[in-house]
Design an enzyme around this catalytic site. Structure first.
Site, PDB file in Angstrom:
ATOM      1  N   ASP B 193      41.006  -6.956 -54.467  1.00 41.02           N
ATOM      2  CA  ASP B 193      41.265  -6.066 -55.260  1.00 41.02           C
ATOM      3  C   ASP B 193      40.586  -4.593 -54.496  1.00 41.02           C
ATOM      4  OD1 ASP B 193      38.525  -6.860 -54.736  1.00 41.02           O
ATOM      5  OD2 ASP B 193      37.825  -6.885 -56.883  1.00 41.02           O
ATOM      6  N   GLU B 279      28.716 -11.814 -44.430  1.00 44.24           N
ATOM      7  CA  GLU B 279      29.124 -11.033 -43.195  1.00 44.24           C
ATOM      8  C   GLU B 279      28.251 -11.135 -42.054  1.00 44.24           C
ATOM      9  OE1 GLU B 279      28.810 -10.037 -46.440  1.00 44.24           O
ATOM     10  OE2 GLU B 279      30.571  -9.141 -47.291  1.00 44.24           O
TER      11      GLU B 279
END
Lengths: 329, 329
Positions: B193, B279
């Site tokens: 997205d 991350e």
């Protein structure tokens, strides 16, 4: 005749020398004929190959054109001239306004539009002047475009009011002022948060008057679509206000440029207009349901989606500029 | 010599006939020479033109390649061979799952990726098998791709749990199984997205180990970015959990393929992982902050946006299939 004259000239020579002289006269002519035939074959094959690559290069070529035809200064005659052979131009009208996701939305729109051949983007900002962000973005987009702006007064920006009315009308006005009966084109209202497949543009390109097709994720349903029988629109599959004369979203139709030009008073209305009725109000000025041209395999394919991007909450944005420099987002 | 022989053969003729014969013998040879020279000039110019179009056709060519190299069946040697001259391949890893906006999201992603040369899309579905929708979509996308799937157990799909962990690891596993030390590539985690500019991919292509750059519309701010001094990352401009070792979004970094291959145990973790820490958890297995390579003009340009598409409410969807046919959305 040549051989006859020469052979009479050498009539006193030996048979051997006659043979040689004829051979050496004929040989080069035969070679010339062979070479010329060979060249012609190669030329036509080269021509075919080139046109093959050209046909695949639609968008790249167009980007080159864009650099010269960016403004409306192109003379009408040159446009009309090129239009005799080229397919109709798709004029996509995109109203846009300043907000956190604006550049992101324009970025993915441009990424899609860049692959559509013969495309002209009419971007209309809701602002008193061209913003720097949109101006810079368009100049670097590689697309043929027209940049307009018109400010919608604050009193019209309430919930329950139709949106982008002034911007769409400004684009229609520009088309009427800068395109003539000689121009071939198709006009489409491309809001900046929808999702467009490339196939959609090839479907709409053949619009003769007004074309329609299904739209995904709209009206609280997976899709809305015109119902088609024997190639004619006979009704609407919709979950919302089925009584609308044209129960269709802004992304669900396209209009031939000549219909826009020959109905100079057709426009989007503020006065008395309700949201969701803009499409019907506009379409009933230019067409009838029975004249609509169904596209996307008789309106059975979804090629455009009424996606909505989440409003960004900038809750952690510092009150005062904290970073050491200003970065455009 | 030819002329000599012939002239001796016609030594008894008149001067006029000698002149004619020589003329008609020389003329065609001269013509042949002229034609041959002419062909050579044209050929070389045609070749130049063709290569000019080819060079602009990067993405189209790649699409053609895609048809043959779609699967991983391409031999390693042929890939290595072509890699000596060609730029590194960008492997974009996109986890995806079934929902109303899935096809729309994949459509605009493909519209962007189609313009990136040397691109390989690794799409990983959260499902027990390849869905028909995604399979069909990828086959028609015109992109070089690998289609994987792995199902995330329901117990991991709670709020506060990191998402798409299994899918990203499946893609890393595929790269380790199908690419070798001879392959040049850059690995990027491209959620379905987000919004990507084309410039982003050219920035990341030169990643030698791990590259970083700003991300727009993330962490409750207009953007987050690595702070750079003298070409080194020295900190993070962020509005959320500034204590993270790598305060960066998934869309904010890329890793050289060889770093992925030479750290075979580096992966995304479920156990003990918190959302927003994925991350950092991953990056600390393969690099150090001081070794990061800042891109996008020393991390001062936003080339990717963490956009979110609104969940579609299908409140008006009929309980039972009402339309006369099934339409994929």
């Amino acid at each position: 005749m040549i051989l006859f004259r020469l052979s009479s000239a050498v009539s006193l020579g030996t048979m051997k020398s006659i043979f040689y002289s004829r051979f050496f006269i004929l040989l080069p002519w035969i070679l010339i004929v062979i070479i010329v035939i060979d060249i012609d074959t190669k030329r036509s094959s080269v021509r075919n190959t080139a046109s093959f690559y050209f046909s695949r290069l639609g968008n790249v070529q167009q980007r080159q054109d864009a650099r010269t035809t960016r403004t409306s200064s192109v003379s009408s005659s040159s446009r009309a001239g090129s239009n005799i052979t080229s397919p109709p131009v798709i004029f996509a009208i995109t109203p846009t306004y300043s907000r956190a996701v604006q550049k992101a939305e324009l970025t993915r729109l441009a990424n899609t539009f860049r692959q559509v051949p013969q495309f002209h983007w009419i971007v209309v900002e809701d602002s008193n002047s061209h913003t720097e962000l949109v101006s810079r973005f368009l100049a670097r987009s590689g697309l043929r475009y027209t940049h307009l702006n018109v400010f919608t007064p604050r009193r019209f920006k309430r919930k329950g009011m139709p949106r982008a009315t002034e911007q769409r009308n400004a684009a229609l006005g520009w088309l009427r002022g800068h395109r003539t009966s000689k121009d071939k084109g198709v006009v489409f209202f491309a809001d900046d948060d929808n999702t467009y497949s490339l196939e959609l543009f090839e479907e709409m390109r053949s619009t003769r008057r007004v074309a329609v097709w299904p739209v995904g994720l709209v009206g609280g349903r997976r899709y809305e679509r015109p119902l088609v029988e024997n190639g004619k629109v006979v009704g609407w599959y919709t979950g919302w206000r089925a009584d609308r004369p044209f129960a269709i979203d802004m992304a669900g139709f396209a209009v031939n440029l000549q219909v826009i030009l020959s109905n100079p008073r057709a426009m989007f209305k503020r006065r008395g207009a309700k949201p969701g009725m803009q499409e019907s109000d506009f379409l009933k000025q230019i067409t009838k349901v029975e004249d609509l041209e169904p596209k996307a395999r008789n309106c059975t394919q979804v090629l455009v989606w009424h996606t909505r991007t989440e409003k960004v909450i900038l809750g952690n944005e510092p009150k005062r500029q904290q970073d050491s420099l200003y970065i455009e987002v």
